[in-house]
Scaffold this motif. Structure first.
Motif, PDB file in Angstrom:
ATOM      1  N   SER A 140       0.808  -1.222   0.000  1.00 14.06           N
ATOM      2  CA  SER A 140       0.000   0.000   0.000  1.00 14.06           C
ATOM      3  C   SER A 140       0.839   1.270   0.000  1.00 14.06           C
ATOM      4  O   SER A 140       0.313   2.352   0.256  1.00 14.06           O
ATOM      5  N   GLY A 141       2.126   1.144  -0.308  1.00 15.83           N
ATOM      6  CA  GLY A 141       2.997   2.301  -0.200  1.00 15.83           C
ATOM      7  C   GLY A 141       2.965   3.222  -1.402  1.00 15.83           C
ATOM      8  O   GLY A 141       2.619   2.834  -2.514  1.00 15.83           O
ATOM      9  N   SER A 142       3.355   4.453  -1.167  1.00 17.52           N
ATOM     10  CA  SER A 142       3.521   5.438  -2.242  1.00 17.52           C
ATOM     11  C   SER A 142       4.569   6.443  -1.797  1.00 17.52           C
ATOM     12  O   SER A 142       4.725   6.719  -0.602  1.00 17.52           O
ATOM     13  N   LEU A 143       5.308   6.963  -2.767  1.00 17.86           N
ATOM     14  CA  LEU A 143       6.306   7.982  -2.487  1.00 17.86           C
ATOM     15  C   LEU A 143       5.775   9.349  -2.885  1.00 17.86           C
ATOM     16  O   LEU A 143       5.101   9.485  -3.906  1.00 17.86           O
ATOM     17  N   ARG A 144       6.078  10.346  -2.099  1.00 17.26           N
ATOM     18  CA  ARG A 144       5.796  11.732  -2.462  1.00 17.26           C
ATOM     19  C   ARG A 144       7.121  12.475  -2.534  1.00 17.26           C
ATOM     20  O   ARG A 144       7.987  12.294  -1.681  1.00 17.26           O
ATOM     21  N   PHE A 145       7.268  13.288  -3.560  1.00 17.52           N
ATOM     22  CA  PHE A 145       8.451  14.133  -3.667  1.00 17.52           C
ATOM     23  C   PHE A 145       7.988  15.559  -3.915  1.00 17.52           C
ATOM     24  O   PHE A 145       7.205  15.823  -4.830  1.00 17.52           O
ATOM     25  N   ASP A 171      -4.804   2.660  -2.947  1.00 19.40           N
ATOM     26  CA  ASP A 171      -3.804   3.495  -2.291  1.00 19.40           C
ATOM     27  C   ASP A 171      -2.837   4.217  -3.221  1.00 19.40           C
ATOM     28  O   ASP A 171      -2.275   5.226  -2.832  1.00 19.40           O
ATOM     29  N   PHE A 172      -2.592   3.688  -4.418  1.00 17.01           N
ATOM     30  CA  PHE A 172      -1.471   4.215  -5.186  1.00 17.01           C
ATOM     31  C   PHE A 172      -1.704   5.628  -5.693  1.00 17.01           C
ATOM     32  O   PHE A 172      -2.778   5.960  -6.209  1.00 17.01           O
ATOM     33  N   SER A 173      -0.660   6.439  -5.560  1.00 12.36           N
ATOM     34  CA  SER A 173      -0.607   7.735  -6.240  1.00 12.36           C
ATOM     35  C   SER A 173       0.845   8.008  -6.567  1.00 12.36           C
ATOM     36  O   SER A 173       1.761   7.517  -5.900  1.00 12.36           O
ATOM     37  N   ALA A 174       1.079   8.769  -7.622  1.00 14.72           N
ATOM     38  CA  ALA A 174       2.431   9.108  -8.038  1.00 14.72           C
ATOM     39  C   ALA A 174       3.030  10.123  -7.069  1.00 14.72           C
ATOM     40  O   ALA A 174       2.321  10.707  -6.239  1.00 14.72           O
ATOM     41  N   PRO A 175       4.348  10.360  -7.140  1.00 20.15           N
ATOM     42  CA  PRO A 175       4.986  11.318  -6.227  1.00 20.15           C
ATOM     43  C   PRO A 175       4.432  12.732  -6.278  1.00 20.15           C
ATOM     44  O   PRO A 175       4.650  13.516  -5.368  1.00 20.15           O
ATOM     45  N   ASP A 176       3.717  13.069  -7.354  1.00 21.41           N
ATOM     46  CA  ASP A 176       3.076  14.390  -7.410  1.00 21.41           C
ATOM     47  C   ASP A 176       1.650  14.358  -6.874  1.00 21.41           C
ATOM     48  O   ASP A 176       0.928  15.353  -6.944  1.00 21.41           O
ATOM     49  N   GLY A 177       1.233  13.188  -6.329  1.00 22.78           N
ATOM     50  CA  GLY A 177      -0.095  13.065  -5.743  1.00 22.78           C
ATOM     51  C   GLY A 177      -1.181  12.640  -6.708  1.00 22.78           C
ATOM     52  O   GLY A 177      -2.334  12.433  -6.306  1.00 22.78           O
ATOM     53  N   MET A 178      -0.855  12.477  -7.995  1.00 23.63           N
ATOM     54  CA  MET A 178      -1.848  12.118  -9.000  1.00 23.63           C
ATOM     55  C   MET A 178      -2.128  10.612  -8.997  1.00 23.63           C
ATOM     56  O   MET A 178      -1.228   9.798  -8.857  1.00 23.63           O
ATOM     57  N   ALA A 179      -3.410  10.250  -9.170  1.00 20.92           N
ATOM     58  CA  ALA A 179      -3.802   8.845  -9.266  1.00 20.92           C
ATOM     59  C   ALA A 179      -3.593   8.337 -10.690  1.00 20.92           C
ATOM     60  O   ALA A 179      -3.545   9.120 -11.649  1.00 20.92           O
ATOM     61  N   GLY A 180      -3.456   7.006 -10.833  1.00 22.07           N
ATOM     62  CA  GLY A 180      -3.353   6.404 -12.154  1.00 22.07           C
ATOM     63  C   GLY A 180      -4.721   6.183 -12.758  1.00 22.07           C
ATOM     64  O   GLY A 180      -5.751   6.224 -12.066  1.00 22.07           O
ATOM     65  N   HIS A 181      -4.747   5.905 -14.079  1.00 20.04           N
ATOM     66  CA  HIS A 181      -6.023   5.771 -14.776  1.00 20.04           C
ATOM     67  C   HIS A 181      -6.128   4.502 -15.625  1.00 20.04           C
ATOM     68  O   HIS A 181      -7.086   4.363 -16.387  1.00 20.04           O
ATOM     69  N   PHE A 182      -5.157   3.586 -15.492  1.00 19.36           N
ATOM     70  CA  PHE A 182      -5.229   2.397 -16.342  1.00 19.36           C
ATOM     71  C   PHE A 182      -6.461   1.561 -16.022  1.00 19.36           C
ATOM     72  O   PHE A 182      -6.969   0.839 -16.891  1.00 19.36           O
ATOM     73  N   GLN A 183      -6.994   1.625 -14.807  1.00 14.46           N
ATOM     74  CA  GLN A 183      -8.169   0.843 -14.450  1.00 14.46           C
ATOM     75  C   GLN A 183      -9.356   1.144 -15.372  1.00 14.46           C
ATOM     76  O   GLN A 183     -10.273   0.324 -15.491  1.00 14.46           O
ATOM     77  N   LEU A 184      -9.332   2.288 -16.022  1.00 12.67           N
ATOM     78  CA  LEU A 184     -10.400   2.629 -16.961  1.00 12.67           C
ATOM     79  C   LEU A 184     -10.244   1.908 -18.293  1.00 12.67           C
ATOM     80  O   LEU A 184     -11.160   1.931 -19.123  1.00 12.67           O
ATOM     81  N   GLN A 185      -9.078   1.250 -18.509  1.00 16.15           N
ATOM     82  CA  GLN A 185      -8.798   0.576 -19.771  1.00 16.15           C
ATOM     83  C   GLN A 185      -8.979  -0.938 -19.695  1.00 16.15           C
ATOM     84  O   GLN A 185      -8.852  -1.628 -20.698  1.00 16.15           O
TER      85      GLN A 185
END
Length: 275
Positions: A74-79, A224-238
């Motif tokens: 469930s981890g994610s990195l923020r930068f 839980d996943f989000s990129a280091p800029d806080g944005m969520a992914g969207h592949f689940q829509l595909q």
């Protein structure tokens, strides 16, 4: 669980920004899956040379030594770059923080299955233990069909489970395994050695295509996943089959089915994916 596309999205989001930065401070919260392996203060003053990826591990090359980062379940990195507004103070689920001259890197991991581990280099015994048995990288030029097919032919394991264990090819996590097997028209329970050359070739091509597409869409965010800029992914829509139990197959119209394999959910179309 963050898989190869999510880890690659994470790497690309901050690698160029942190390269060349000097470490100014390191703090560690509650214990993660493995200990850091060095006193946090010992990392201060070292320079970040770059960030690579091997499977689901991020490899941060330092002027002395190497940090292996894993996002766990469930981890994610923020930068946050030094010129951007600061992050709020670390919360209860923030377990690793590294301040650098370029900005702040923070690991958020509610379930604490992730890890940040210091090793001397890739020849370090612990690094070899974690990385040594990983299969081919599907997004690299070295991803070779003949070696891939040979890996399938050498195993009686059901093809879905072989993809998940990472011994032949890394990064085909649960979501992506369901997707590529559907697109290659292979039943998830077929023994790997029974996948013929034609379907193996199609599977090889779909692994590359689907994982590259997932990276392009920022990965998959289910919880839980989000990129280091806080944005969520969207592949689940595909997705064509994953998470679509009972819905019509996009190819033939039959209902998508759910199967449990080694306690993991497999979504498939029984009409399109015959044994």
């Amino acid at each position: 669980m963050p898989e190869l596309p999510e880890v690659e999205v994470t790497r690309r989001a901050f690698a160029s920004q942190i390269a060349g930065a000097q470490i100014l401070g390191v703090s560690v919260g509650k214990p993660l899956r493995w200990p850091l392996g060095v006193a946090p203060q010992a990392l201060v003053g070292r320079e970040v040379h770059g960030v690579r990826r091997r499977g689901k591990y991020l490899l941060m090359d330092l002027s002395e030594g190497l940090l292996l980062l894993h996002l766990g379940m469930s981890g994610s990195l923020r930068f946050v770059a030094a010129h951007e507004p600061a992050l709020p103070p670390a919360g209860v689920h923030d377990h690793f923080e590294m301040r650098t001259s370029a900005g702040l890197l923070r690991l958020h991991d509610p379930r604490r299955f992730g890890a940040v581990v210091y090793v001397l280099g890739e020849s370090d015994p612990l690094a070899r233990k974690l990385l040594g048995r990983l299969g081919m990288e599907p997004l690299d030029e070295g991803f070779d069909f003949q070696a891939f097919h040979a890996g399938l032919q050498a195993s009686r394991t059901p093809i879905k489970q072989l993809l998940l264990n990472g011994s032949v090819v890394v990064g085909v996590g649960n979501i992506y395994a369901s997707e590529v097997l559907f697109l290659a028209r292979i039943s998830p329970v077929t023994p790997a050695r029974e996948v013929g050359p034609r379907k193996a070739r199609r599977l090889f091509d779909e692994i590359r295509r689907v994982l590259a597409l997932a990276v392009q869409h920022g990965g998959t965010t289910l919880r839980d996943f989000s990129a280091p800029d806080g944005m969520a992914g969207h592949f689940q829509l595909q997705t064509r089959v994953y998470g679509r139990e009972g819905l019509p197959c996009t190819h033939c119209g039959a209902s998508i089915r759910l199967l449990k394999q080694a306690q993991r959910s497999t979504f498939y179309c029984a009409r399109c994916q015959k044994d």
